[in-house]
Design a protein around this motif. Sequence first.
Motif, mmCIF file in Angstrom:
data_model
loop_
_atom_site.group_PDB
_atom_site.id
_atom_site.type_symbol
_atom_site.label_atom_id
_atom_site.label_comp_id
_atom_site.label_asym_id
_atom_site.label_seq_id
_atom_site.Cartn_x
_atom_site.Cartn_y
_atom_site.Cartn_z
ATOM 1 N N THR A 5 0.830 -1.210 0.000
ATOM 2 C CA THR A 5 0.000 0.000 0.000
ATOM 3 C C THR A 5 0.864 1.259 0.000
ATOM 4 O O THR A 5 0.502 2.255 -0.630
ATOM 5 C CB THR A 5 -0.995 0.021 1.181
ATOM 6 O OG1 THR A 5 -0.288 -0.173 2.393
ATOM 7 C CG2 THR A 5 -2.039 -1.066 1.023
ATOM 8 N N ASP A 6 2.007 1.214 0.682
ATOM 9 C CA ASP A 6 2.931 2.349 0.629
ATOM 10 C C ASP A 6 3.414 2.586 -0.800
ATOM 11 O O ASP A 6 3.475 3.727 -1.268
ATOM 12 C CB ASP A 6 4.125 2.126 1.553
ATOM 13 C CG ASP A 6 3.776 2.248 3.020
ATOM 14 O OD1 ASP A 6 2.702 2.810 3.341
ATOM 15 O OD2 ASP A 6 4.566 1.765 3.859
ATOM 16 N N ALA A 64 -2.152 -6.186 4.221
ATOM 17 C CA ALA A 64 -1.580 -7.241 5.051
ATOM 18 C C ALA A 64 -0.078 -7.302 4.812
ATOM 19 O O ALA A 64 0.399 -6.963 3.729
ATOM 20 C CB ALA A 64 -2.218 -8.586 4.705
ATOM 21 N N GLU A 65 0.631 -7.731 5.832
ATOM 22 C CA GLU A 65 2.074 -7.954 5.694
ATOM 23 C C GLU A 65 2.254 -9.315 5.042
ATOM 24 O O GLU A 65 2.490 -10.320 5.687
ATOM 25 C CB GLU A 65 2.769 -7.887 7.062
ATOM 26 C CG GLU A 65 2.765 -6.508 7.683
ATOM 27 C CD GLU A 65 3.504 -5.479 6.838
ATOM 28 O OE1 GLU A 65 4.436 -5.831 6.097
ATOM 29 O OE2 GLU A 65 3.119 -4.299 6.906
ATOM 30 N N SER A 66 2.127 -9.317 3.748
ATOM 31 C CA SER A 66 2.151 -10.537 2.962
ATOM 32 C C SER A 66 2.844 -10.211 1.649
ATOM 33 O O SER A 66 2.766 -9.074 1.178
ATOM 34 C CB SER A 66 0.704 -10.981 2.751
ATOM 35 O OG SER A 66 0.602 -12.022 1.871
ATOM 36 N N PRO A 67 3.512 -11.178 1.018
ATOM 37 C CA PRO A 67 4.196 -10.862 -0.242
ATOM 38 C C PRO A 67 3.234 -10.559 -1.393
ATOM 39 O O PRO A 67 3.592 -9.876 -2.335
ATOM 40 C CB PRO A 67 5.023 -12.103 -0.548
ATOM 41 C CG PRO A 67 4.468 -13.189 0.294
ATOM 42 C CD PRO A 67 3.784 -12.545 1.456
ATOM 43 N N ASN A 70 -4.736 -9.378 -2.400
ATOM 44 C CA ASN A 70 -5.837 -9.204 -3.338
ATOM 45 C C ASN A 70 -6.140 -7.717 -3.492
ATOM 46 O O ASN A 70 -5.978 -6.938 -2.558
ATOM 47 C CB ASN A 70 -7.104 -9.894 -2.822
ATOM 48 C CG ASN A 70 -6.927 -11.377 -2.684
ATOM 49 O OD1 ASN A 70 -6.334 -12.020 -3.534
ATOM 50 N ND2 ASN A 70 -7.440 -11.934 -1.603
ATOM 51 N N TYR A 71 -6.620 -7.371 -4.668
ATOM 52 C CA TYR A 71 -7.103 -6.014 -4.891
ATOM 53 C C TYR A 71 -8.304 -6.056 -5.824
ATOM 54 O O TYR A 71 -8.530 -7.045 -6.524
ATOM 55 C CB TYR A 71 -6.014 -5.095 -5.448
ATOM 56 C CG TYR A 71 -5.617 -5.371 -6.881
ATOM 57 C CD1 TYR A 71 -6.265 -4.743 -7.940
ATOM 58 C CD2 TYR A 71 -4.588 -6.254 -7.178
ATOM 59 C CE1 TYR A 71 -5.908 -4.991 -9.240
ATOM 60 C CE2 TYR A 71 -4.218 -6.516 -8.483
ATOM 61 C CZ TYR A 71 -4.880 -5.883 -9.506
ATOM 62 O OH TYR A 71 -4.529 -6.137 -10.807
ATOM 63 N N LEU A 120 -10.635 -7.846 -10.674
ATOM 64 C CA LEU A 120 -10.081 -8.435 -9.455
ATOM 65 C C LEU A 120 -8.699 -8.977 -9.775
ATOM 66 O O LEU A 120 -8.490 -9.554 -10.843
ATOM 67 C CB LEU A 120 -10.973 -9.577 -8.949
ATOM 68 C CG LEU A 120 -12.436 -9.230 -8.708
ATOM 69 C CD1 LEU A 120 -13.230 -10.493 -8.403
ATOM 70 C CD2 LEU A 120 -12.555 -8.247 -7.574
ATOM 71 N N GLY A 121 -7.764 -8.804 -8.851
ATOM 72 C CA GLY A 121 -6.424 -9.294 -9.102
ATOM 73 C C GLY A 121 -5.629 -9.512 -7.839
ATOM 74 O O GLY A 121 -6.110 -9.308 -6.722
#
Length: 161
Positions: A5-6, A64-67, A70-71, A120-121
């Motif tokens: 998000t950053d 989320a702190e995830s590699p 979803n967006y 969606l991706g």
Amino acid sequence: MSKITDNFRYLAQDRKIQFKEREVKAPLRKKDGSEVEQKQLVFQTALRVNNEKAVACGVIIHDAESPRVNYQITYNKIGYVTDRNKMPEITTQLNDLNAMRSGYYRFVISGDGEIIMRHLGITGEDVGPMMDVFVYGGRILGTLLPELAKIEGIDVSQAKS
């Protein structure tokens, strides 16, 4: 806030796209019945499609702190179904546009008859492709709006209150 998000914020600023941002928290129920709080960031803006029409649009990113996360990208209030009796024909024509012309976007009809264009991706830290999908979505909508206007039973000029 996550690195993803950053990076999205930075890229939007770099491309001079102004978003209003808000956080949405929603509980997610796991298989064992326990709840985990899920956080999404909603980035909202408007797009002027042509001289007469602007649509609300936005990007929702799972924070989320995830590699990878979803967006969803949406363009809202594109038009409205004005004749529900023509819904089978309208759906068929929208499906034809979805299959042949809308690329990675899909036109859908909400419960109140609103026409929405959605993608969606999944993205990682390189959010450039996601931003490109957002920008190209505006071009796709601009190209297909005249096609939507030709569909009997859809009004793309009105703004529903």
